[in-house]
Scaffold this motif. Structure first.
Motif, PDB file in Angstrom:
ATOM      1  N   GLY A  32     -28.238 -24.043  62.163  1.00 19.36           N
ATOM      2  CA  GLY A  32     -27.183 -24.463  63.090  1.00 19.36           C
ATOM      3  C   GLY A  32     -27.461 -25.781  63.765  1.00 19.36           C
ATOM      4  N   GLY A  33     -28.404 -26.545  63.214  1.00 17.57           N
ATOM      5  CA  GLY A  33     -28.710 -27.866  63.777  1.00 17.57           C
ATOM      6  C   GLY A  33     -29.698 -27.835  64.925  1.00 17.57           C
ATOM      7  N   SER A  34     -30.230 -26.680  65.288  1.00 17.61           N
ATOM      8  CA  SER A  34     -31.185 -26.593  66.392  1.00 17.61           C
ATOM      9  C   SER A  34     -32.507 -27.235  66.006  1.00 17.61           C
ATOM     10  CB  SER A  34     -31.417 -25.120  66.760  1.00 17.61           C
ATOM     11  OG  SER A  34     -32.421 -25.018  67.747  1.00 17.61           O
ATOM     12  N   GLN A  35     -33.049 -28.077  66.914  1.00 15.73           N
ATOM     13  CA  GLN A  35     -34.305 -28.764  66.661  1.00 15.73           C
ATOM     14  C   GLN A  35     -35.428 -28.292  67.584  1.00 15.73           C
ATOM     15  OE1 GLN A  35     -34.585 -30.896  64.081  1.00 15.73           O
ATOM     16  NE2 GLN A  35     -32.431 -30.472  63.635  1.00 15.73           N
ATOM     17  N   ASP A  36     -35.137 -27.375  68.496  1.00 16.34           N
ATOM     18  CA  ASP A  36     -36.139 -26.880  69.438  1.00 16.34           C
ATOM     19  C   ASP A  36     -37.016 -25.844  68.747  1.00 16.34           C
ATOM     20  OD1 ASP A  36     -37.653 -25.970  71.542  1.00 16.34           O
ATOM     21  OD2 ASP A  36     -35.953 -25.718  72.919  1.00 16.34           O
ATOM     22  N   PRO A  37     -38.346 -26.116  68.605  1.00 13.40           N
ATOM     23  CA  PRO A  37     -39.200 -25.161  67.897  1.00 13.40           C
ATOM     24  C   PRO A  37     -39.521 -23.909  68.698  1.00 13.40           C
ATOM     25  CG  PRO A  37     -40.515 -26.969  68.749  1.00 13.40           C
ATOM     26  CD  PRO A  37     -39.076 -27.309  69.033  1.00 13.40           C
ATOM     27  N   HIS A  38     -39.304 -23.955  70.027  1.00  6.50           N
ATOM     28  CA  HIS A  38     -39.643 -22.790  70.852  1.00  6.50           C
ATOM     29  C   HIS A  38     -38.678 -22.704  72.031  1.00  6.50           C
ATOM     30  CE1 HIS A  38     -42.817 -20.272  73.154  1.00  6.50           C
ATOM     31  NE2 HIS A  38     -42.224 -19.536  72.244  1.00  6.50           N
ATOM     32  N   PRO A  39     -37.424 -22.299  71.776  1.00  6.78           N
ATOM     33  CA  PRO A  39     -36.431 -22.241  72.849  1.00  6.78           C
ATOM     34  C   PRO A  39     -36.719 -21.097  73.813  1.00  6.78           C
ATOM     35  CG  PRO A  39     -35.524 -21.335  70.828  1.00  6.78           C
ATOM     36  CD  PRO A  39     -36.867 -21.907  70.473  1.00  6.78           C
ATOM     37  N   SER A  40     -35.945 -21.035  74.878  1.00  6.32           N
ATOM     38  CA  SER A  40     -36.109 -19.979  75.874  1.00  6.32           C
ATOM     39  C   SER A  40     -35.621 -18.650  75.326  1.00  6.32           C
ATOM     40  CB  SER A  40     -35.331 -20.337  77.144  1.00  6.32           C
ATOM     41  OG  SER A  40     -33.940 -20.326  76.879  1.00  6.32           O
ATOM     42  N   GLY A  41     -36.029 -17.567  76.008  1.00  2.44           N
ATOM     43  CA  GLY A  41     -35.578 -16.248  75.603  1.00  2.44           C
ATOM     44  C   GLY A  41     -34.076 -16.097  75.716  1.00  2.44           C
ATOM     45  N   ALA A  42     -33.502 -16.720  76.733  1.00  2.00           N
ATOM     46  CA  ALA A  42     -32.050 -16.647  76.898  1.00  2.00           C
ATOM     47  C   ALA A  42     -31.335 -17.320  75.725  1.00  2.00           C
ATOM     48  CB  ALA A  42     -31.642 -17.309  78.218  1.00  2.00           C
ATOM     49  N   THR A  43     -31.892 -18.430  75.259  1.00  2.00           N
ATOM     50  CA  THR A  43     -31.301 -19.119  74.108  1.00  2.00           C
ATOM     51  C   THR A  43     -31.422 -18.274  72.848  1.00  2.00           C
ATOM     52  OG1 THR A  43     -31.850 -21.282  75.059  1.00  2.00           O
ATOM     53  CG2 THR A  43     -31.397 -21.205  72.699  1.00  2.00           C
ATOM     54  N   ASP A  44     -32.589 -17.643  72.681  1.00  2.00           N
ATOM     55  CA  ASP A  44     -32.767 -16.762  71.520  1.00  2.00           C
ATOM     56  C   ASP A  44     -31.794 -15.590  71.560  1.00  2.00           C
ATOM     57  OD1 ASP A  44     -34.863 -18.204  70.330  1.00  2.00           O
ATOM     58  OD2 ASP A  44     -36.352 -17.230  71.600  1.00  2.00           O
ATOM     59  N   LEU A  45     -31.632 -14.998  72.736  1.00  2.00           N
ATOM     60  CA  LEU A  45     -30.728 -13.857  72.868  1.00  2.00           C
ATOM     61  C   LEU A  45     -29.291 -14.266  72.560  1.00  2.00           C
ATOM     62  CD1 LEU A  45     -30.309 -10.906  73.549  1.00  2.00           C
ATOM     63  CD2 LEU A  45     -30.190 -11.533  75.976  1.00  2.00           C
ATOM     64  N   PRO A 125     -34.000 -11.020  77.380  1.00  2.00           N
ATOM     65  CA  PRO A 125     -34.439 -12.332  76.905  1.00  2.00           C
ATOM     66  C   PRO A 125     -35.899 -12.345  76.444  1.00  2.00           C
ATOM     67  CG  PRO A 125     -33.104 -12.593  78.867  1.00  2.00           C
ATOM     68  CD  PRO A 125     -33.337 -11.114  78.685  1.00  2.00           C
ATOM     69  N   THR A 126     -36.744 -11.558  77.108  1.00  2.00           N
ATOM     70  CA  THR A 126     -38.155 -11.506  76.715  1.00  2.00           C
ATOM     71  C   THR A 126     -38.330 -10.919  75.324  1.00  2.00           C
ATOM     72  OG1 THR A 126     -38.848 -11.271  79.019  1.00  2.00           O
ATOM     73  CG2 THR A 126     -40.433 -10.630  77.322  1.00  2.00           C
ATOM     74  N   LEU A 127     -37.633  -9.816  75.049  1.00  2.00           N
ATOM     75  CA  LEU A 127     -37.726  -9.197  73.732  1.00  2.00           C
ATOM     76  C   LEU A 127     -37.099 -10.092  72.661  1.00  2.00           C
ATOM     77  CD1 LEU A 127     -36.963  -5.432  74.468  1.00  2.00           C
ATOM     78  CD2 LEU A 127     -39.139  -6.447  73.798  1.00  2.00           C
ATOM     79  N   ALA A 128     -36.029 -10.780  73.027  1.00  2.00           N
ATOM     80  CA  ALA A 128     -35.388 -11.694  72.081  1.00  2.00           C
ATOM     81  C   ALA A 128     -36.350 -12.820  71.710  1.00  2.00           C
ATOM     82  CB  ALA A 128     -34.111 -12.263  72.677  1.00  2.00           C
ATOM     83  N   ARG A 129     -37.076 -13.310  72.691  1.00  2.00           N
ATOM     84  CA  ARG A 129     -38.040 -14.377  72.402  1.00  2.00           C
ATOM     85  C   ARG A 129     -39.178 -13.854  71.537  1.00  2.00           C
ATOM     86  NH1 ARG A 129     -40.389 -18.758  76.753  1.00  2.00           N
ATOM     87  NH2 ARG A 129     -41.051 -20.271  75.183  1.00  2.00           N
ATOM     88  N   LEU A 130     -39.596 -12.620  71.772  1.00  2.00           N
ATOM     89  CA  LEU A 130     -40.653 -12.024  70.977  1.00  2.00           C
ATOM     90  C   LEU A 130     -40.232 -11.928  69.508  1.00  2.00           C
ATOM     91  CD1 LEU A 130     -43.362 -10.548  70.680  1.00  2.00           C
ATOM     92  CD2 LEU A 130     -42.192  -8.430  71.297  1.00  2.00           C
ATOM     93  N   LEU A 131     -39.022 -11.453  69.253  1.00  2.00           N
ATOM     94  CA  LEU A 131     -38.541 -11.337  67.872  1.00  2.00           C
ATOM     95  C   LEU A 131     -38.440 -12.713  67.213  1.00  2.00           C
ATOM     96  CD1 LEU A 131     -35.754  -8.625  68.279  1.00  2.00           C
ATOM     97  CD2 LEU A 131     -37.987  -8.350  67.186  1.00  2.00           C
ATOM     98  N   SER A 132     -37.969 -13.682  67.968  1.00  2.00           N
ATOM     99  CA  SER A 132     -37.849 -15.036  67.424  1.00  2.00           C
ATOM    100  C   SER A 132     -39.227 -15.622  67.120  1.00  2.00           C
ATOM    101  CB  SER A 132     -37.098 -15.935  68.413  1.00  2.00           C
ATOM    102  OG  SER A 132     -36.966 -17.244  67.900  1.00  2.00           O
ATOM    103  N   ASP A 133     -40.193 -15.350  67.994  1.00  2.00           N
ATOM    104  CA  ASP A 133     -41.549 -15.863  67.770  1.00  2.00           C
ATOM    105  C   ASP A 133     -42.218 -15.192  66.579  1.00  2.00           C
ATOM    106  OD1 ASP A 133     -41.357 -17.651  69.819  1.00  2.00           O
ATOM    107  OD2 ASP A 133     -42.506 -16.476  71.271  1.00  2.00           O
ATOM    108  N   LEU A 134     -41.889 -13.937  66.314  1.00  2.00           N
ATOM    109  CA  LEU A 134     -42.413 -13.270  65.116  1.00  2.00           C
ATOM    110  C   LEU A 134     -41.948 -13.992  63.856  1.00  2.00           C
ATOM    111  CD1 LEU A 134     -41.964  -9.480  66.003  1.00  2.00           C
ATOM    112  CD2 LEU A 134     -44.126 -10.667  65.613  1.00  2.00           C
TER     113      LEU A 134
END
Length: 232
Positions: A32-45, A125-134
């Motif tokens: 989707g054009g995202s360039q942030d390698p480690h966005p916030s949990g809210a963004t991941d959610l 948001p915390t769990l969303a970030r965890l899944l994204s980081d996995l």
């Protein structure tokens, strides 16, 4: 005179080029054009909760198609190098195994993302970030088997005379650097240098195009002292 490659050779080698093109283009469309390698949990959610655009759906399917074509390339590569005999035969086995492990890790990395999309209503948001980081961690872990694939394939090229020395040694060097990058960073999902991995993808693209266009070389193997395992 070098004979023209057979249709089977062209298809097998082209599968390697198709793999690289499909995953690179598919990844760009699917991100989707995202360039942030480690966005916030809210963004991941928000990403998990949002509906995938048509381009993102196409990109995801292109990546899956790329993984499938890589399987065909690995099978063709192993068969053709093993026909040369010698140390290249068992090195092609190593390359094929490393390629399969690369695919296994990559396919497995989709599980956290699919889980997040399925259960986004119940995620914080915390769990969303965890899944994204996995998912991000799995990407860096693939550097290890893919680097092994490059290293073993490069050595197999040298041992078998499948291609020239430039192709073989460049594969060995890029494979070593791809292996070294995550080891130096401690397999850091954000801090690992991705350049060797990307160069390794371009190396495979160039090698696959060369093989599809002109076929394997008929010259005798380069003089490289590589052991051949003794029969049990």
């Amino acid at each position: 005179m070098q004979p023209r490659p057979t249709l089977a050779d062209r298809l097998g080698a082209s599968a390697g080029a198709a793999y690289i093109l499909l995953i690179l283009v598919g990844n760009q469309l699917g991100s989707g054009g995202s360039q942030d390698p480690h966005p916030s949990g809210a963004t991941d959610l928000a990403g998990f909760a949002g509906h995938a655009t048509l381009m993102e759906q196409v990109g995801f399917r292109m990546e899956i198609a790329g993984f499938i074509t890589f399987m065909f390339f690995l099978g063709w590569m192993r068969h053709r190098v093993q026909q040369r005999g010698g140390a290249g035969a068992w090195l092609s086995d190593v390359a094929a195994v490393a390629g399969v492990v690369t695919l296994a890790v990559k396919l497995g990395s989709a599980a956290p993302v699919l889980t997040g999309q399925l259960d986004h209503d119940e995620l914080s948001p915390t769990l969303a970030r965890l899944l994204s980081d996995l998912n991000g961690a799995a990407f860096v872990v693939t550097f290890l088997p893919y680097g092994t694939f490059l290293l073993a394939f490069g050595l197999a090229i040298l041992a078998s005379g499948f291609l020239g020395r430039v192709a073989g040694w460049s594969g060995v060097v890029l494979g070593g650097l791809t292996l070294l990058a995550p080891l130096v960073s401690g397999v850091n999902p954000v801090g690992t240098n991705v350049l060797p991995f990307l160069l390794g993808l371009l190396w495979l693209l160039a090698v696959a195009v060369r093989l599809a266009w002109r076929g394997p070389r008929l010259r005798s193997p380069a003089t490289v002292a590589l052991p051949v395992p003794a029969a049990a």
